[in-house]
Design an enzyme around this catalytic site. Structure first.
Site, mmCIF file in Angstrom:
data_model
loop_
_atom_site.group_PDB
_atom_site.id
_atom_site.type_symbol
_atom_site.label_atom_id
_atom_site.label_comp_id
_atom_site.label_asym_id
_atom_site.label_seq_id
_atom_site.Cartn_x
_atom_site.Cartn_y
_atom_site.Cartn_z
ATOM 1 N N ALA A 57 44.029 62.260 17.502
ATOM 2 C CA ALA A 57 44.819 61.093 17.896
ATOM 3 C C ALA A 57 43.946 60.066 18.587
ATOM 4 C CB ALA A 57 45.945 61.514 18.840
ATOM 5 N N ASN A 58 44.482 58.865 18.685
ATOM 6 C CA ASN A 58 43.872 57.842 19.514
ATOM 7 C C ASN A 58 44.557 57.850 20.869
ATOM 8 O OD1 ASN A 58 42.413 57.035 17.274
ATOM 9 N ND2 ASN A 58 42.774 54.872 17.649
ATOM 10 N N ARG A 59 43.856 57.361 21.863
ATOM 11 C CA ARG A 59 44.435 57.260 23.193
ATOM 12 C C ARG A 59 45.273 55.995 23.254
ATOM 13 N NH1 ARG A 59 42.129 60.480 26.916
ATOM 14 N NH2 ARG A 59 39.967 60.673 26.285
ATOM 15 N N PRO B 101 50.147 55.768 19.522
ATOM 16 C CA PRO B 101 49.070 56.322 18.702
ATOM 17 C C PRO B 101 49.639 56.853 17.396
ATOM 18 C CG PRO B 101 49.848 57.995 20.204
ATOM 19 C CD PRO B 101 50.730 56.776 20.436
#
Ligand code: C5P
Length: 224
Positions: A29-31, A17
């Protein structure tokens, strides 16, 4: 150790991420586990390529035989990737945050006690895949991206390939029933051009196996 079909090729892989700070202790954040990108970097290195892995924050060990550049934000990731060009191969497997916080606070945001809730403003992050796909003379000769889709997987991924200007898209069904995120298995539809005749469907397989299939496909691409 076997033949090294990608010896002499330089590759850059993004993984994990990105973290976009809100203040010194908070981020957006992205997973993403980084499993797929790290596995691809490892397999490219096993095939003899000179690999730089540009990774956001992950808990995975560094793959063997790979140069690792650790970054936090999308802007840092783009700069690190551009710093590796020219390269022959780019694989963008990172889950980059589409937006960053416009004004990151220098100090930890405090609860005010009067019920006032902070409002965040966002700025759009650079699209790393699109940027390097249009990098002019520095464009890697093979640029590969991923598309995580929950419906109309192939149509959306083909449109994404055209929009971003990459060569291949590995489309991934991440519908809630598939357990792809953080899981170990991916079902991949490779979009190799605007003509569906160039597509390939790979059966559900581990992320390591996807990495091996991709590197085998890359090897064929450079040796045919
Ligand atoms: O547009 P979308 O995020 O669905 O596209 C996914 C592909 O684009 C992945 O290969 C991802 O690594 C790449 N990407 C990127 N930079 C961004 C957003 C996505 O490189 N800012």
């Amino acid at each position: 150790d076997g033949p090294k079909p990608l010896a002499g090729k330089k590759a850059v892989v993004t993984s994990g991420p990105t973290h976009e700070p809100i203040d010194p202790v908070r981020f957006i954040a992205n997973r993403s586990s980084g499993k797929q990108g790290h596995a691809i970097a490892a397999e490219l290195a096993r095939a003899g390529a000179d690999v730089t892995l540009v990774s956001g924050p992950v808990t995975l060990p560094n793959p063997a035989g790979v140069r690792v550049v650790q970054v936090e934000t999308a802007q840092e990731m783009l700069a690190a990737v551009q710093g590796q060009l020219p390269a022959d191969i780019a694989v963008c497997a990172a889950a980059v945050a589409d937006w960053r916080v416009l004004h990151r606070a220098d100090q930890k945001l405090k609860k005010t006690g009067d019920g006032v809730i902070p409002a965040l403003q966002f700025a759009e992050n650079p699209d790393i895949l699109a940027t390097i796909s249009t990098a002019g003379p520095n464009r890697p000769s093979l640029v590969v991206g991923f598309a995580a889709e929950t419906e109309n997987v192939v149509d959306h991924a083909r449109a994404k390939r055209d929009r971003k200007g990459c060569d291949w898209i590995l489309a991934n069904n991440v519908g809630p029933e598939t357990g792809t995120f953080g899981g170990d298995n991916n079902e991949i539809h490779l979009i190799g051009g605007s003509d569906p005749a160039r597509d390939e469907i790979w059966p559900r397989q581990s992320k390591t196996a996807v990495a091996r299939s991709l590197v085998a496909r890359i090897t064929r691409h450079f040796n045919s």
